[in-house]
Motif scaffolding. Structure first.
Motif, short mmCIF file in Angstrom:
data_model
loop_
_atom_site.label_atom_id
_atom_site.label_comp_id
_atom_site.label_asym_id
_atom_site.label_seq_id
_atom_site.Cartn_x
_atom_site.Cartn_y
_atom_site.Cartn_z
N LYS A 182 -2.37 15.05 0.08
CA LYS A 182 -2.68 13.74 0.63
C LYS A 182 -3.98 13.69 -0.24
CE LYS A 182 -2.18 12.90 5.36
NZ LYS A 182 -1.84 13.24 6.08
N ARG A 183 -4.93 14.51 -0.59
CA ARG A 183 -6.19 14.42 -1.56
C ARG A 183 -5.88 14.38 -2.47
NH1 ARG A 183 -8.89 17.96 -4.26
NH2 ARG A 183 -8.02 20.00 -4.30
N ASN A 184 -4.45 15.14 -3.33
CA ASN A 184 -3.91 14.94 -4.57
C ASN A 184 -3.40 13.64 -4.89
OD1 ASN A 184 -5.54 17.13 -6.60
ND2 ASN A 184 -5.01 18.52 -4.50
N TYR A 185 -2.42 13.24 -4.00
CA TYR A 185 -1.11 12.74 -4.41
C TYR A 185 -0.74 11.27 -3.16
CZ TYR A 185 -0.12 17.14 -6.78
OH TYR A 185 0.53 17.65 -7.66
N GLY A 186 -2.20 11.10 -2.59
CA GLY A 186 -2.41 9.89 -1.28
C GLY A 186 -2.02 10.48 -0.44
N ILE A 187 -0.40 9.26 0.24
CA ILE A 187 -0.01 9.73 1.40
C ILE A 187 1.51 9.17 0.89
CG2 ILE A 187 -1.45 8.62 3.11
CD1 ILE A 187 0.03 6.03 3.09
N ASN A 188 1.80 8.74 0.39
CA ASN A 188 2.63 8.66 -0.42
C ASN A 188 3.69 9.84 -1.27
OD1 ASN A 188 5.66 7.64 -0.56
ND2 ASN A 188 5.97 6.79 -1.61
N TYR A 189 3.34 11.02 -0.65
CA TYR A 189 3.27 12.37 -1.99
C TYR A 189 4.44 12.83 -1.55
CZ TYR A 189 2.63 14.50 2.96
OH TYR A 189 2.49 15.63 4.24
N GLY A 190 4.80 13.95 -2.65
CA GLY A 190 6.30 14.13 -2.84
C GLY A 190 5.96 15.76 -2.18
N ASN A 191 7.17 16.36 -2.87
CA ASN A 191 7.19 17.84 -1.75
C ASN A 191 7.05 19.17 -3.06
OD1 ASN A 191 9.13 17.07 -0.36
ND2 ASN A 191 10.51 16.85 -1.83
N LEU A 207 1.08 -1.16 0.17
CA LEU A 207 -0.20 -0.20 -0.09
C LEU A 207 0.55 1.63 0.29
CD1 LEU A 207 -2.94 -1.01 2.82
CD2 LEU A 207 -3.38 -0.39 0.11
N TYR A 208 2.00 0.44 1.00
CA TYR A 208 2.50 2.73 0.47
C TYR A 208 3.46 2.81 -0.27
CZ TYR A 208 5.96 5.82 2.70
OH TYR A 208 7.04 6.50 3.06
N ASN A 209 4.32 1.78 -0.79
CA ASN A 209 4.59 2.06 -1.89
C ASN A 209 3.96 1.62 -3.53
OD1 ASN A 209 7.74 2.17 -1.67
ND2 ASN A 209 6.73 0.63 -0.18
N GLY A 210 2.52 1.41 -2.98
CA GLY A 210 1.71 1.07 -4.57
C GLY A 210 1.94 2.07 -6.08
N ASP A 211 2.58 3.11 -5.66
CA ASP A 211 2.36 3.93 -7.07
C ASP A 211 3.76 2.96 -7.76
OD1 ASP A 211 0.77 5.52 -6.53
OD2 ASP A 211 1.65 7.52 -5.85
N LYS A 212 5.24 3.19 -7.22
CA LYS A 212 6.06 2.24 -7.21
C LYS A 212 6.03 1.05 -7.99
CE LYS A 212 9.50 4.66 -4.72
NZ LYS A 212 10.27 4.56 -3.12
N LEU A 213 5.10 0.26 -7.11
CA LEU A 213 4.37 -1.29 -7.92
C LEU A 213 3.88 -1.28 -9.27
CD1 LEU A 213 4.15 -2.97 -4.32
CD2 LEU A 213 6.43 -2.69 -5.81
N GLY A 214 2.87 0.23 -9.48
CA GLY A 214 2.09 -0.17 -10.40
C GLY A 214 1.02 -0.01 -9.92
N LEU A 215 0.33 -0.17 -8.76
CA LEU A 215 -0.66 -0.29 -8.15
C LEU A 215 -1.95 0.29 -7.78
CD1 LEU A 215 0.17 -3.09 -4.59
CD2 LEU A 215 -0.87 -4.02 -6.60
N LYS A 216 -2.78 0.72 -8.53
CA LYS A 216 -3.87 1.80 -8.60
C LYS A 216 -3.96 2.37 -7.07
CE LYS A 216 -5.65 1.65 -12.59
NZ LYS A 216 -7.05 1.97 -13.71
N SER A 217 -4.12 3.72 -6.68
CA SER A 217 -4.16 4.25 -5.22
C SER A 217 -6.05 4.35 -4.98
CB SER A 217 -3.81 5.67 -4.86
OG SER A 217 -2.35 5.92 -5.30
N GLN A 218 -6.02 3.67 -3.38
CA GLN A 218 -7.55 4.49 -3.48
C GLN A 218 -7.73 5.74 -3.54
OE1 GLN A 218 -9.44 0.47 -2.53
NE2 GLN A 218 -7.56 0.19 -3.36
N ASP A 219 -9.21 5.67 -3.04
CA ASP A 219 -9.68 6.96 -3.17
C ASP A 219 -8.84 7.22 -1.69
OD1 ASP A 219 -13.09 7.89 -2.51
OD2 ASP A 219 -11.13 8.80 -3.66
N LYS A 220 -8.20 8.74 -2.84
CA LYS A 220 -7.88 9.94 -2.07
C LYS A 220 -8.81 11.54 -1.67
CE LYS A 220 -3.23 8.83 -4.93
NZ LYS A 220 -3.23 9.55 -6.16
N SER A 221 -10.42 11.08 -2.09
CA SER A 221 -11.20 11.92 -1.42
C SER A 221 -10.88 12.15 0.30
CB SER A 221 -12.06 11.95 -1.48
OG SER A 221 -12.32 10.90 -0.91
N MET A 222 -11.14 12.87 0.39
CA MET A 222 -11.33 13.57 2.16
C MET A 222 -12.04 13.56 2.17
SD MET A 222 -7.95 13.59 2.60
CE MET A 222 -6.91 14.71 3.87
#
Length: 464
Positions: A189-198, A25-40
């Motif tokens: 978090k809303r736009n990029y998920g918990i593993n967001y950038g800077n 779940l934490y590395n979902g983007d790197k693994l090619g997994l789709k993020s869960q709903d990021k809605s807040m």
């Protein structure tokens, strides 16, 4: 004994599975997994823009707070949003021109920042950490910021949420405002998920009355800009980019700084655009940005009012502060504003000029422009917004324009967008020049916008 061993093996198996799932779940983007709903949750509440909201600011010493508003110091208050109460919340006045111009006009209808976790980190509004409450002093349409953010969001650009709200102070009517999502952790978090950038924003500092330095939002700045704000490469020294690093909205490391500078260097050298830019997101941003003709921005004289997002060495733009767009910041000639060329790029703005340097990306930009025009029913959006807010504007106790001026401003905005669309379609198909030099050589080909006046969308009190 054997039962205990069996239970121990099961426990170990479950622990391993839990760790694997967490890692996936934490590395979902790197693994090619789709993020869960990021809605807040706050999206469905305060930022439900199908209705007008109510915010009641409760403060015993409100008069004292207003009297010292120019200090931009936080004070504690209680905020009641649509009937929900949040105590010990921070509030301060915000803005530069929106603050001083209101004071000069003899009004205390200031813009505000509300920071839910300013005093207690555990406090938030359904996941939201900060909002801006904009007084719309420069915008007699009441719509410029709102429309720009809506257009950006609809076209796939990460953009702040916004909605309209009636502001009360201690239960008494104060004014009709636009609430805008703060660009901080909740936005990321809303736009990029918990593993967001800077997240970066170019800004300066000013001294507060108590001697502490206060971070300034882009809309708080005046003439305190350094060359790097244009996103030009200077050198590899992080100190040369302090305007970004000193005020990053996220915690950054020396590796983050090195990666940021490397992306800026490659962008300026014209190398590997797709490696250092989220090319699609940046192009989508500039399609909408150029449509709304915002001179008080990255492409304006001061190159400000924008946020920069970076993830894995790739940069993208995030819109901010469009309250003087649709030609109202830098144009008085309606025909020139409506026909602002879409294929002109400032050479000292590498985040924009790269698009025109490569025929592949220039074609992509033009193709996206066609998609934007074909998918956007701007007239309908303006009409729906006017139906929603007009009764509230009419009753706004502290508005900076008359209701008749508001109506004229909305009609002018609608006409501007119609003519702007017509001009851009002509520029795309080649019947209207799409650069400054070609337009100067063939003025007869431009769309005539002499039936509208840009100033009708501005605050006339500030023009006297």
């Amino acid at each position: 004994m054997s039962t205990n061993k069996h239970l121990g093996k099961l426990s170990l198996t479950f622990l391993i599975l839990a760790l694997l799932i967490t890692g996936a779940l934490y590395n979902g983007d790197k693994l090619g997994l789709k993020s869960q709903d990021k809605s807040m949750e706050y999206e469905k509440r305060l930022f439900d823009d199908s209705r007008v909201h109510t915010i009641n600011i409760v403060m015993d010493d409100w008069d004292k707070f207003i009297a010292s508003a120019k200090d931009k110091k936080y004070s504690a208050c209680t905020i009641i949003i649509d009937g929900e109460t949040f105590t010990n919340v921070g509030i301060r006045a915000k803005g530069s021109s929106s603050l001083t111009d209101a004071a000069d006009a003899g009004s205390t209808r200031y813009s505000f920042k509300v920071e839910f976790d300013h005093y207690e980190k555990a406090i938030n509004y359904h996941g939201l950490d900060k909002i801006s409450l904009n007084n719309m002093i420069h915008d007699s349409t009441y719509m410029m910021d709102y429309l720009a953010y809506q257009m950006m969001g609809d076209f796939g650009v990460s953009s702040p949420l916004s909605s309209y709200t009636n502001i009360l102070v201690n239960g008494e009517k104060w004014g009709f405002y636009l609430a805008v999502e703060g660009l901080e952790e909740s936005f990321l978090k809303r736009n990029y998920g918990i593993n967001y950038g800077n997240l970066y924003k170019p800004e300066g500092k000013e001294e507060e009355a108590d001697g502490k330095e206060e971070e300034l939002q882009p809309d708080d700045q005046e003439e305190r800009f350094t060359p790097d704000v244009n996103l030009q490469y200077i050198n590899d020294d992080p100190k040369s980019y302090s305007i970004f690093f000193d005020h990053a909205k996220t915690k950054i490391s020396s590796k983050d700084k090195k990666r940021f500078i490397s992306a800026i260097r490659e962008l300026n050298l014209g190398n590997h655009f797709n490696k250092v830019l989220d090319t699609e997101k940046v192009i989508r941003y500039f399609v909408v940005h150029n449509f709304v003709v915002n001179g008080d921005s990255y492409t304006g004289e001061d190159a400000h009012n924008y946020y920069l997002y970076e993830k894995d060495g790739r940069l993208s733009m995030i819109p901010w502060d469009y309250n003087m767009s649709f030609g109202t910041f830098s144009h008085e000639d309606s025909t020139l504003a409506v026909n602002v060329p879409i294929n002109e790029a400032l050479k000292d703005r590498p985040m924009q000029s790269w698009i025109m340097k490569d025929s592949k990306y220039q074609k992509m930009y033009q193709d996206y422009y066609r998609k934007f025009l074909d998918s956007s029913d701007i007239a309908k959006r303006i009409q729906q917004t006017a139906l929603l807010i007009s009764p509230h504007v009419e009753k706004d106790p502290s508005k900076f324009c008359t209701y008749e001026e508001y109506q004229k401003a909305v009609n002018t905005l609608n006409r501007f967008c119609q003519l702007r669309t017509e001009s851009i379609r002509g520029q795309l198909n080649g019947t209207i020049p799409s650069t400054i030099s070609d337009q100067a050589a063939n003025k007869a080909a431009l769309i005539d916008a002499s039936d509208i006046h840009i100033n009708d969308m501005k605050n006339k009190k500030l023009m006297n």
